[in-house]
Each structure stands twice: as C-alpha cells, then as structure tokens.
Design a protein around this motif. Structure first.
Motif, PDB file in Angstrom:
ATOM      1  N   UNK A  20       1.222  -0.924  -0.165  1.00 47.14           N
ATOM      2  CA  UNK A  20       0.475  -0.306  -0.059  1.00 47.14           C
ATOM      3  C   UNK A  20       0.291   1.530   0.437  1.00 47.14           C
ATOM      4  N   UNK A  21       0.549   2.198  -1.074  1.00 50.85           N
ATOM      5  CA  UNK A  21       1.363   3.254  -1.013  1.00 50.85           C
ATOM      6  C   UNK A  21       0.545   4.745  -0.490  1.00 50.85           C
ATOM      7  N   UNK A  22       1.473   5.364   0.117  1.00 45.41           N
ATOM      8  CA  UNK A  22       0.472   6.640   1.315  1.00 45.41           C
ATOM      9  C   UNK A  22       0.915   7.993   0.457  1.00 45.41           C
ATOM     10  N   UNK A  23       0.753   8.741   0.078  1.00 38.28           N
ATOM     11  CA  UNK A  23       0.968  10.208   0.226  1.00 38.28           C
ATOM     12  C   UNK A  23       0.622  11.319   1.048  1.00 38.28           C
ATOM     13  N   UNK A  24       2.016  12.089   1.402  1.00 36.36           N
ATOM     14  CA  UNK A  24       1.691  12.867   2.044  1.00 36.36           C
ATOM     15  C   UNK A  24       1.224  14.515   1.424  1.00 36.36           C
ATOM     16  N   UNK A  25       0.077  14.831   1.549  1.00 40.70           N
ATOM     17  CA  UNK A  25      -0.298  16.497   0.882  1.00 40.70           C
ATOM     18  C   UNK A  25       1.124  17.857   2.182  1.00 40.70           C
ATOM     19  N   UNK A  26       1.898  18.124   1.414  1.00 37.68           N
ATOM     20  CA  UNK A  26       2.383  18.968   1.925  1.00 37.68           C
ATOM     21  C   UNK A  26       1.820  20.554   2.323  1.00 37.68           C
ATOM     22  N   UNK A  27       1.729  21.030   3.554  1.00 35.48           N
ATOM     23  CA  UNK A  27       0.740  22.129   3.314  1.00 35.48           C
ATOM     24  C   UNK A  27       1.524  23.387   2.938  1.00 35.48           C
ATOM     25  N   UNK A  28       0.317  24.628   2.036  1.00 36.50           N
ATOM     26  CA  UNK A  28       0.709  25.524   1.566  1.00 36.50           C
ATOM     27  C   UNK A  28       1.781  26.121   2.253  1.00 36.50           C
ATOM     28  N   UNK A  29       2.809  26.672   1.547  1.00 35.99           N
ATOM     29  CA  UNK A  29       3.440  27.757   1.965  1.00 35.99           C
ATOM     30  C   UNK A  29       3.201  29.044   2.438  1.00 35.99           C
ATOM     31  N   UNK A  30       1.809  29.589   2.011  1.00 40.51           N
ATOM     32  CA  UNK A  30       1.255  30.970   2.534  1.00 40.51           C
ATOM     33  C   UNK A  30       0.485  30.424   3.376  1.00 40.51           C
ATOM     34  N   UNK A  31       0.471  29.381   4.232  1.00 42.76           N
ATOM     35  CA  UNK A  31      -0.138  29.847   5.853  1.00 42.76           C
ATOM     36  C   UNK A  31      -0.076  30.515   6.937  1.00 42.76           C
ATOM     37  N   UNK A  32      -0.237  30.974   7.225  1.00 43.21           N
ATOM     38  CA  UNK A  32       0.244  32.599   8.193  1.00 43.21           C
ATOM     39  C   UNK A  32      -0.145  31.736  10.028  1.00 43.21           C
ATOM     40  N   UNK A  33       1.137  31.963  10.708  1.00 43.11           N
ATOM     41  CA  UNK A  33       1.042  31.216  12.037  1.00 43.11           C
ATOM     42  C   UNK A  33       0.055  32.224  12.563  1.00 43.11           C
ATOM     43  N   UNK A  34       0.254  31.795  13.724  1.00 48.07           N
ATOM     44  CA  UNK A  34      -1.193  32.643  15.294  1.00 48.07           C
ATOM     45  C   UNK A  34      -0.874  34.200  15.037  1.00 48.07           C
ATOM     46  N   UNK A  35       0.879  33.790  15.060  1.00 52.01           N
ATOM     47  CA  UNK A  35       1.323  35.260  15.066  1.00 52.01           C
ATOM     48  C   UNK A  35       1.076  36.293  14.504  1.00 52.01           C
ATOM     49  N   UNK A  36       1.158  35.584  13.496  1.00 56.40           N
ATOM     50  CA  UNK A  36       1.349  37.140  11.800  1.00 56.40           C
ATOM     51  C   UNK A  36      -0.196  36.791  11.602  1.00 56.40           C
ATOM     52  N   UNK A  37      -1.169  35.985  12.011  1.00 58.13           N
ATOM     53  CA  UNK A  37      -2.925  36.797  12.018  1.00 58.13           C
ATOM     54  C   UNK A  37      -3.055  37.073  13.192  1.00 58.13           C
ATOM     55  N   UNK A  38      -3.028  37.301  14.586  1.00 56.23           N
ATOM     56  CA  UNK A  38      -2.919  38.450  15.544  1.00 56.23           C
ATOM     57  C   UNK A  38      -1.597  39.747  14.673  1.00 56.23           C
ATOM     58  N   UNK A  39      -1.028  39.280  14.496  1.00 60.23           N
ATOM     59  CA  UNK A  39      -0.960  40.737  13.953  1.00 60.23           C
ATOM     60  C   UNK A  39      -1.215  41.706  12.916  1.00 60.23           C
ATOM     61  N   UNK A  40      -1.685  41.014  11.767  1.00 59.87           N
ATOM     62  CA  UNK A  40      -2.384  41.797  10.750  1.00 59.87           C
ATOM     63  C   UNK A  40      -4.121  41.651  10.929  1.00 59.87           C
ATOM     64  N   UNK A  41      -4.688  40.771  11.460  1.00 61.31           N
ATOM     65  CA  UNK A  41      -6.218  41.485  12.538  1.00 61.31           C
ATOM     66  C   UNK A  41      -6.035  42.614  13.491  1.00 61.31           C
ATOM     67  N   UNK A  42      -4.522  42.611  14.974  1.00 61.00           N
ATOM     68  CA  UNK A  42      -4.937  44.418  15.066  1.00 61.00           C
ATOM     69  C   UNK A  42      -3.994  45.008  13.877  1.00 61.00           C
ATOM     70  N   UNK A  43      -4.317  44.742  12.465  1.00 61.62           N
ATOM     71  CA  UNK A  43      -3.118  45.424  12.097  1.00 61.62           C
ATOM     72  C   UNK A  43      -4.599  46.869  11.477  1.00 61.62           C
ATOM     73  N   UNK A  44      -5.827  45.258  11.403  1.00 60.00           N
ATOM     74  CA  UNK A  44      -7.320  45.381  10.569  1.00 60.00           C
ATOM     75  C   UNK A  44      -7.766  46.525  11.399  1.00 60.00           C
ATOM     76  N   UNK A  45      -7.683  45.927  12.753  1.00 60.26           N
ATOM     77  CA  UNK A  45      -7.774  46.917  13.412  1.00 60.26           C
ATOM     78  C   UNK A  45      -8.417  48.224  14.154  1.00 60.26           C
ATOM     79  N   UNK A  46      -6.568  48.161  13.692  1.00 57.84           N
ATOM     80  CA  UNK A  46      -5.682  50.209  13.892  1.00 57.84           C
ATOM     81  C   UNK A  46      -6.666  50.649  12.565  1.00 57.84           C
ATOM     82  N   UNK A  47      -6.722  50.436  11.836  1.00 58.17           N
ATOM     83  CA  UNK A  47      -7.299  50.780  10.038  1.00 58.17           C
ATOM     84  C   UNK A  47      -9.099  51.482  10.683  1.00 58.17           C
TER      85      UNK A  47
END
Length: 90
Positions: free
Chosen positions: A1-28
């Motif tokens: 049986x052959x299994x394959x793994x799918x790599x996560x997209x490199x564009x996925x944001x970390x939680x810290x990046x999400x918080x920063x982006x959302x704070x920037x949006x809230x500031x605007x």
C-alpha cells in the motif's frame, strides 16, 4: 500500500502573523495608531512595532488588552477569518 502526504501550503500564516494582521486591520477600521495601542498595553510604541512585525511575540495578555481596547472579542484577533463578524462594533 502506497501512501502520500500532502504538504501544507507555504502561504499558511502562523497564529502570531494572524494576530498582527488582525490588529493592523482593527487599527485602520478604528482609526488608531501604534501609540494608542502602546498606551492601552502599557508598553512602548517601538515594542508594538516589533510585535506587529513579528520580532516580538504577542502574549495572551496583549490579545486580551487589545480586544478590550477595540471593544471586540479576543477571538476576533486570533481567528483566521479576520474581523468580519466584529467590525461593526469598531
């Protein structure tokens, strides 16, 4: 049986990046600047800049204080959906 793994997209944001982006949006949306965030968190403006740019991590306490400052739920800052459900309060 052959299994394959799918790599996560490199564009996925970390939680810290999400918080920063959302704070920037809230500031605007709320027409606030880094100094107003610094005052609310009782930290220096340069520290806020470092947090927004990912050089210093956001703490749970920071997220709670920011949420209170913007009058939104903390989940709005950590959720990848952004501030959509909460922007009407800003």
């Amino acid at each position: 049986m052959i299994t394959t793994q799918v790599k996560e997209e490199a564009t996925e944001m970390t939680l810290q990046e999400i918080v920063s982006k959302n704070i920037q949006i809230a500031m605007i949306v709320a027409n606030k600047n880094q100094q107003s965030i610094a005052t609310a968190l009782n930290i220096g403006r340069s520290t806020v800049s470092q947090k927004i740019h990912g050089r210093v991590a956001w703490t749970l306490e920071d997220i709670e204080k920011d949420a209170k400052f913007f009058n939104i739920e903390p989940a709005a800052l950590v959720g990848p959906q952004g501030l959509e459900p909460w922007t009407q309060r800003l």
